[in-house]
Design an enzyme around this catalytic site. Structure first.
Site, PDB file in Angstrom:
ATOM      1  N   LYS A   1      -9.433  -3.045  -5.980  1.00 45.59           N
ATOM      2  CA  LYS A   1     -10.178  -1.603  -5.894  1.00 45.59           C
ATOM      3  C   LYS A   1      -9.312  -0.429  -6.397  1.00 45.59           C
ATOM      4  O   LYS A   1      -9.465   0.508  -6.854  1.00 45.59           O
ATOM      5  CB  LYS A   1     -10.868  -1.344  -4.823  1.00 45.59           C
ATOM      6  CG  LYS A   1     -12.204  -2.168  -4.533  1.00 45.59           C
ATOM      7  CD  LYS A   1     -12.899  -1.876  -3.378  1.00 45.59           C
ATOM      8  CE  LYS A   1     -13.162  -3.103  -2.786  1.00 45.59           C
ATOM      9  NZ  LYS A   1     -12.364  -3.530  -1.463  1.00 45.59           N
TER      10      LYS A   1
ATOM     11  N   LYS B   1       0.826  -1.273   0.101  1.00 45.16           N
ATOM     12  CA  LYS B   1       0.115   0.135  -0.005  1.00 45.16           C
ATOM     13  C   LYS B   1       0.649   1.183   0.007  1.00 45.16           C
ATOM     14  O   LYS B   1       0.526   2.240  -0.701  1.00 45.16           O
ATOM     15  CB  LYS B   1      -0.765   0.077   1.133  1.00 45.16           C
ATOM     16  CG  LYS B   1      -2.041  -1.180   0.757  1.00 45.16           C
ATOM     17  CD  LYS B   1      -3.133  -1.017   2.147  1.00 45.16           C
ATOM     18  CE  LYS B   1      -4.137  -1.928   1.928  1.00 45.16           C
ATOM     19  NZ  LYS B   1      -4.762  -2.523   2.960  1.00 45.16           N
TER      20      LYS B   1
ATOM     21  N   LYS C   1      -3.316  -8.751 -10.057  1.00 45.01           N
ATOM     22  CA  LYS C   1      -4.426  -8.831  -9.183  1.00 45.01           C
ATOM     23  C   LYS C   1      -5.422  -7.832  -9.221  1.00 45.01           C
ATOM     24  O   LYS C   1      -5.035  -6.646  -9.401  1.00 45.01           O
ATOM     25  CB  LYS C   1      -3.922  -8.946  -7.791  1.00 45.01           C
ATOM     26  CG  LYS C   1      -5.008  -8.993  -6.744  1.00 45.01           C
ATOM     27  CD  LYS C   1      -4.581  -8.764  -5.331  1.00 45.01           C
ATOM     28  CE  LYS C   1      -5.393  -8.562  -4.234  1.00 45.01           C
ATOM     29  NZ  LYS C   1      -6.508  -7.902  -4.139  1.00 45.01           N
TER      30      LYS C   1
HETATM   31  P1  ADP Z   1      -9.285  -4.929  -3.003  1.00 42.14           P
HETATM   32  O1  ADP Z   1      -7.993  -5.442  -3.289  1.00 42.14           O
HETATM   33  O2  ADP Z   1     -10.121  -4.764  -4.331  1.00 42.14           O
HETATM   34  O3  ADP Z   1      -9.312  -3.520  -2.245  1.00 42.14           O
HETATM   35  P2  ADP Z   1     -10.139  -5.901  -0.715  1.00 42.14           P
HETATM   36  O4  ADP Z   1      -8.565  -6.111  -0.201  1.00 42.14           O
HETATM   37  O5  ADP Z   1     -10.968  -5.229   0.006  1.00 42.14           O
HETATM   38  O6  ADP Z   1     -10.164  -6.018  -2.131  1.00 42.14           O
HETATM   39  O7  ADP Z   1     -10.598  -7.666  -0.534  1.00 42.14           O
HETATM   40  C1  ADP Z   1     -11.867  -8.093  -0.172  1.00 42.14           C
HETATM   41  C2  ADP Z   1     -11.973  -9.402  -0.304  1.00 42.14           C
HETATM   42  O8  ADP Z   1     -11.801  -9.910  -1.711  1.00 42.14           O
HETATM   43  C3  ADP Z   1     -10.683 -10.372   0.378  1.00 42.14           C
HETATM   44  O9  ADP Z   1     -11.193 -11.439   0.922  1.00 42.14           O
HETATM   45  C4  ADP Z   1      -9.626 -10.565  -0.772  1.00 42.14           C
HETATM   46  O10 ADP Z   1      -8.843 -11.446  -0.475  1.00 42.14           O
HETATM   47  C5  ADP Z   1     -10.527 -10.561  -1.944  1.00 42.14           C
HETATM   48  N1  ADP Z   1      -9.970 -10.436  -3.281  1.00 42.14           N
HETATM   49  C6  ADP Z   1      -9.701  -8.989  -3.416  1.00 42.14           C
HETATM   50  N2  ADP Z   1      -9.285  -8.991  -4.710  1.00 42.14           N
HETATM   51  C7  ADP Z   1      -9.183 -10.085  -5.078  1.00 42.14           C
HETATM   52  C8  ADP Z   1      -8.655 -10.667  -6.389  1.00 42.14           C
HETATM   53  N3  ADP Z   1      -8.353 -10.028  -7.278  1.00 42.14           N
HETATM   54  N4  ADP Z   1      -8.748 -12.168  -6.666  1.00 42.14           N
HETATM   55  C9  ADP Z   1      -9.180 -12.948  -5.218  1.00 42.14           C
HETATM   56  N5  ADP Z   1      -9.545 -12.542  -4.490  1.00 42.14           N
HETATM   57  C10 ADP Z   1      -9.597 -11.149  -4.278  1.00 42.14           C
END
Ligand code: ADP
Ligand code: TRP
Length: 320
Positions: free
Chosen positions: A192, A110, A189
């Site tokens: 958001k 981050k 990956k």
């Molecule tokens: P982001 O990276 O979009 O901010 P979060 O960190 O809020 O997402 O993740 C919320 C949930 O979704 C977590 O359990 C995370 O492991 C899963 N997740 C987020 N992005 C992915 C991805 N690209 N592939 C698989 N799981 C994901």
């Protein structure tokens, strides 16, 4: 067996969130005790606009209910409606080694992406440990990127139990191999915060823009292509039946299909897959009182359990 998981309302949810986390959460609600929450305290580490935070919380609540979370079966709540979790965070932080937090990838990632290096961002895994431990959770279904945080939680619980006697349950993460990491339209990956998402509930126009924007190699229409190394195919496989997957793989291998056509197939599949969820979401959006009630009732259940565990921890350290 108690399941617990949380999702941050730090943006609009995408298909990576769905296949990596939400789908598993919904599947676990049959036959298990489940606690799922919207991690709004965590989101304060990246969202600094009150109106925006409210909007994201509302969006995530609707999204979860739309994809089938049943509030009769699970406790679904806002993290901040259980303030006990912040008190436990403090207690846990006193048994958390700096080195443990310094090793966390998520913090380093981050910072590398330009998010301000606040204490909250650094201490994020301690709040997450508190979220998990306060409900005596056995299993934590998450995406692969969160596994380290569950390990940190176990370390913290072990340190506490070692110092003060058996107090916390040691949780385990649960990750589904098939959908460990969903790629975004740049092949990295999907996240958001990377601007590479395909949103679950975007309108067709926006969806088209994200899907047409998927980065591919520059092989011409006629050339055979390897389905296994391309993002369009990987995403398609998440939503298509085995037969449909085999058919698209075949068309890739044969040559004669450009990436543009494959992307159109993916667009149609995405609309079809999320269509029924979209209809339910539209209905729920018309009933904000019902949605708010769900969260209030969920918090009541969660809070009762949280108080009990917090009291146990207070007693163990001598704060009774
Ligand atoms: P982001 O990276 O979009 O901010 P979060 O960190 O809020 O997402 O993740 C919320 C949930 O979704 C977590 O359990 C995370 O492991 C899963 N997740 C987020 N992005 C992915 C991805 N690209 N592939 C698989 N799981 C994901
Ligand atoms: N850190 C998680 C994420 O970014 C969200 C989260 C907060 C969480 N607390 C949790 C997940 C407790 C599981 C358990 O996705």
């Amino acid at each position: 067996m108690r399941y617990l998981s949380g999702i941050q309302p730090s943006g609009v949810l995408h298909i990576g969130n769905y296949f990596g986390a939400m789908r598993q959460h919904v599947a676990r609600q049959e036959g298990h005790e489940c606690f799922y929450f919207i991690a709004d305290y965590h989101s304060l580490t990246t969202v600094n606009d009150a109106e925006l935070l409210r909007e994201y919380v509302k969006g995530v609540t609707l999204d979860y209910l739309a994809v089938g979370l049943d509030p009769e079966k699970v406790a679904f709540f806002r993290q901040s409606d259980v303030p006990e979790v912040t008190e436990l965070t403090w207690i846990l932080s006193t048994v958390t080694g700096m080195g443990l937090l310094e090793r966390c990838h998520s913090y380093k990632d981050k910072i590398a992406r330009g998010i301000a290096a606040s204490h909250g961002l650094f201490a994020y895994p301690v709040l997450m440990a508190s979220d998990i431990l306060i409900y005596d959770s056995d299993r934590v279904p998450v995406g692969k990127d969160q596994i380290q945080h569950i390990e940190v939680t176990r370390d913290i619980a072990q340190s506490f139990n070692h110092l003060y006697g058996e107090t916390f349950v040691l949780p385990e993460s649960e990750v589904e191999d098939t959908t460990a990491v969903v790629p975004g339209n740049d092949g990295q990956k999907m996240s958001k915060s990377y601007g590479n998402t395909i949103e679950m509930f975007a309108g067709k126009k926006k969806l088209k823009k994200s899907i047409m924007g998927i980065v591919t190699d520059s092989l011409g229409v006629e050339e055979p292509k390897d389905p296994d190394t391309n993002t369009v195919y990987q995403l398609y496989c998440l939503m298509a039946s085995t037969d449909e997957q085999a058919e698209l793989a075949d068309r890739f291998r044969k040559g004669g299909m450009g990436y543009g056509d494959a992307k159109k197939t993916l667009l149609e599949k995405t609309m079809e897959y999320f269509g029924p969820f979209r209809d339910r979401r539209d209905e729920l959006e018309k009933d904000p009182d019902f949605v708010e009630d769900v969260l209030v009732e969920g918090a009541k259940k969660a809070r009762a359990k949280a108080r009990e565990t917090l009291n146990r921890a207070r007693l163990a350290v001598g704060l009774d």
